[in-house]
Scaffold this motif. Sequence first.
Motif, PDB file in Angstrom:
ATOM      1  N   LEU A   2       0.850  -1.180   0.000  1.00 16.30           N
ATOM      2  CA  LEU A   2       0.000   0.000   0.000  1.00 16.30           C
ATOM      3  C   LEU A   2       0.892   1.238   0.000  1.00 16.30           C
ATOM      4  O   LEU A   2       1.828   1.340   0.798  1.00 16.30           O
ATOM      5  CB  LEU A   2      -0.907   0.008   1.233  1.00 16.30           C
ATOM      6  N   ALA A   3       0.604   2.167  -0.903  1.00 17.30           N
ATOM      7  CA  ALA A   3       1.360   3.412  -0.974  1.00 17.30           C
ATOM      8  C   ALA A   3       0.417   4.577  -0.683  1.00 17.30           C
ATOM      9  O   ALA A   3      -0.684   4.638  -1.236  1.00 17.30           O
ATOM     10  CB  ALA A   3       1.999   3.582  -2.352  1.00 17.30           C
ATOM     11  N   ILE A   4       0.871   5.484   0.171  1.00 16.24           N
ATOM     12  CA  ILE A   4       0.072   6.651   0.554  1.00 16.24           C
ATOM     13  C   ILE A   4       0.889   7.899   0.259  1.00 16.24           C
ATOM     14  O   ILE A   4       1.976   8.087   0.816  1.00 16.24           O
ATOM     15  CB  ILE A   4      -0.308   6.618   2.050  1.00 16.24           C
ATOM     16  N   GLY A   5       0.373   8.755  -0.630  1.00  9.88           N
ATOM     17  CA  GLY A   5       1.025  10.028  -0.935  1.00  9.88           C
ATOM     18  C   GLY A   5       0.339  11.162  -0.206  1.00  9.88           C
ATOM     19  O   GLY A   5      -0.895  11.160  -0.071  1.00  9.88           O
ATOM     20  N   THR A   6       1.093  12.142   0.240  1.00 15.87           N
ATOM     21  CA  THR A   6       0.544  13.228   1.038  1.00 15.87           C
ATOM     22  C   THR A   6       0.495  14.530   0.237  1.00 15.87           C
ATOM     23  O   THR A   6       1.077  14.645  -0.844  1.00 15.87           O
ATOM     24  CB  THR A   6       1.386  13.463   2.307  1.00 15.87           C
ATOM     25  N   SER A   7      -0.194  15.505   0.808  1.00 17.31           N
ATOM     26  CA  SER A   7      -0.312  16.819   0.174  1.00 17.31           C
ATOM     27  C   SER A   7       1.006  17.574   0.175  1.00 17.31           C
ATOM     28  O   SER A   7       1.170  18.546  -0.564  1.00 17.31           O
ATOM     29  CB  SER A   7      -1.385  17.643   0.890  1.00 17.31           C
ATOM     30  N   TYR A  14       3.547   0.753   2.829  1.00 20.54           N
ATOM     31  CA  TYR A  14       3.197  -0.211   3.871  1.00 20.54           C
ATOM     32  C   TYR A  14       3.143  -1.605   3.263  1.00 20.54           C
ATOM     33  O   TYR A  14       2.436  -1.853   2.292  1.00 20.54           O
ATOM     34  CB  TYR A  14       1.841   0.143   4.488  1.00 20.54           C
ATOM     35  N   ASN A  15       3.930  -2.519   3.856  1.00 16.87           N
ATOM     36  CA  ASN A  15       3.933  -3.919   3.452  1.00 16.87           C
ATOM     37  C   ASN A  15       2.999  -4.686   4.363  1.00 16.87           C
ATOM     38  O   ASN A  15       3.275  -4.861   5.551  1.00 16.87           O
ATOM     39  CB  ASN A  15       5.354  -4.498   3.526  1.00 16.87           C
ATOM     40  N   HIS A  16       1.884  -5.135   3.818  1.00 17.67           N
ATOM     41  CA  HIS A  16       0.866  -5.792   4.642  1.00 17.67           C
ATOM     42  C   HIS A  16       1.355  -7.131   5.195  1.00 17.67           C
ATOM     43  O   HIS A  16       1.013  -7.509   6.318  1.00 17.67           O
ATOM     44  CB  HIS A  16      -0.410  -5.991   3.823  1.00 17.67           C
ATOM     45  N   GLN A  17       2.172  -7.854   4.419  1.00 22.99           N
ATOM     46  CA  GLN A  17       2.624  -9.164   4.860  1.00 22.99           C
ATOM     47  C   GLN A  17       3.575  -9.082   6.040  1.00 22.99           C
ATOM     48  O   GLN A  17       3.536  -9.921   6.943  1.00 22.99           O
ATOM     49  CB  GLN A  17       3.305  -9.895   3.697  1.00 22.99           C
ATOM     50  N   THR A  18       4.431  -8.073   6.043  1.00 22.28           N
ATOM     51  CA  THR A  18       5.409  -7.930   7.135  1.00 22.28           C
ATOM     52  C   THR A  18       5.035  -6.846   8.135  1.00 22.28           C
ATOM     53  O   THR A  18       5.722  -6.689   9.151  1.00 22.28           O
ATOM     54  CB  THR A  18       6.789  -7.602   6.552  1.00 22.28           C
ATOM     55  N   SER A  19       3.969  -6.087   7.847  1.00 25.71           N
ATOM     56  CA  SER A  19       3.536  -4.949   8.685  1.00 25.71           C
ATOM     57  C   SER A  19       4.612  -3.870   8.786  1.00 25.71           C
ATOM     58  O   SER A  19       4.640  -3.091   9.748  1.00 25.71           O
ATOM     59  CB  SER A  19       3.143  -5.425  10.092  1.00 25.71           C
ATOM     60  N   ARG A  20       5.489  -3.813   7.790  1.00 24.14           N
ATOM     61  CA  ARG A  20       6.582  -2.841   7.795  1.00 24.14           C
ATOM     62  C   ARG A  20       6.136  -1.556   7.113  1.00 24.14           C
ATOM     63  O   ARG A  20       5.498  -1.576   6.061  1.00 24.14           O
ATOM     64  CB  ARG A  20       7.790  -3.415   7.078  1.00 24.14           C
ATOM     65  N   LYS A  21       6.467  -0.417   7.735  1.00 19.23           N
ATOM     66  CA  LYS A  21       6.170   0.899   7.178  1.00 19.23           C
ATOM     67  C   LYS A  21       7.467   1.584   6.767  1.00 19.23           C
ATOM     68  O   LYS A  21       8.429   1.619   7.540  1.00 19.23           O
ATOM     69  CB  LYS A  21       5.443   1.772   8.200  1.00 19.23           C
ATOM     70  N   ILE A  22       7.488   2.119   5.536  1.00 13.76           N
ATOM     71  CA  ILE A  22       8.682   2.801   5.023  1.00 13.76           C
ATOM     72  C   ILE A  22       8.298   4.244   4.683  1.00 13.76           C
ATOM     73  O   ILE A  22       7.638   4.495   3.664  1.00 13.76           O
ATOM     74  CB  ILE A  22       9.236   2.098   3.781  1.00 13.76           C
TER      75      ILE A  22
END
Length: 416
Positions: A2-7, A14-22
């Motif tokens: 999952l990729a989230i871009g901000t204003s 976010y890697n759902h399998q490992t729950s890792r946030k970059i």
Amino acid sequence: MLAIGTSKGNLLVYNHQTSRKIPVVGKHNKRITCGVWNQQNLLALGSDDKTMTISNVEGDNLQVAALRAEPSEMQFSEMKQDQRSLGENTVSMILGKKTLFLFNLKDPDNPVELAFQPRYGNLIDYKWFGDGYILLGFSNGYFVAISTHVKEIGQELFQTKNHHDILTHIAVSFSLGKAASCGDNCIKVHELANLREMYSVLTLDDERALDDLDWSPDGQLLAVSSTTGNVHIYLSKLPILGDACSTRIAYLTSLLEVTVANNVEQEKPVTIPVEVEPSFIALGPFHLAVGMNNRAWFYIFGETGPEIWRDREYLGTIQSMSLNGDYSAVLFEGKIQLSMIEGESGESEERESKLFPDKDNSDVRITCHAMTSDFLIYGTDMGTIKFFFWKIGNLSMNIDIALEYKVCFQSCQDLI
């Protein structure tokens, strides 16, 4: 992923399998407005700073491209080339609502930007389809198809004015092989194989303007929303469900409607409203059964017409069902449950029900079955067909026929 871009132009992966946030700070200088993943887990992002970035799953830049205007409607697909490439090799996007930008990952130094006739208006939406073709919808109502093959690029393969005042959205159903556009207060549906062929025109007289539409993944439903907040859903494909008994047939005529007809006897067709959208239909001499998952509803043909008789739940998801005058045979999870249709509830129901195969053959899976007035016949994954003959309340005969293949037996005639 999952990729989230901000204003502010920052990115969070976010890697759902490992729950890792970059977190990636300063990915773009201005607001991130669009993005898309491809099948190879590459992430393309577009921003108001008029740049596009291609990143890996860690958020690291692999490629950066400057754009002439703000991007929107970013998509990955495969551009037609003389040599077939593996995977989605092209990022496409609308620039400044005027041009279509094609960025080939294998040839980043030679992007393609396509401009269109000013009379078309703004480029509102586009969809890839077929072998590298693109459908485009323009604000002035025009519906256009182009090819991305190098020898054909820039040439219009099809063009029509679908809507008088405005076109607001287009959608494609690959399972149906159809494309639709909405605008003004109508929907127009084309055949993808021949866009010049108009399949259907739907006019919504109660609406002034439509703004969005989309197909369900299986193409069964087409939904359209209006500027007044209403949503209209159309049935575009009906599942093919039916069964036959003697000279009568039962078939699905609407999501919640089954019709029983007998053309041989010239009987008037009977329409039966049902409780759910069924996944199976079974017809017997005196009964109709429909159902989904592990539940079935039984209808009886009475003197005043068909009426619901009962519903029953089974031990697993029903794959198929067969009926005769007295019994129902339900196949689920490699087993068959044989029950009296009009048996009473409680102890009598249990007494008139039997499960196949028995405990001594628990390793055998039933693959298909059929019924006549005297026999239940089923085939197994062991290459056998079994015949069960019943007298009233008594299953008394078992015939095994050794075969080297699986088979499903069906017959309109009684076996004696």
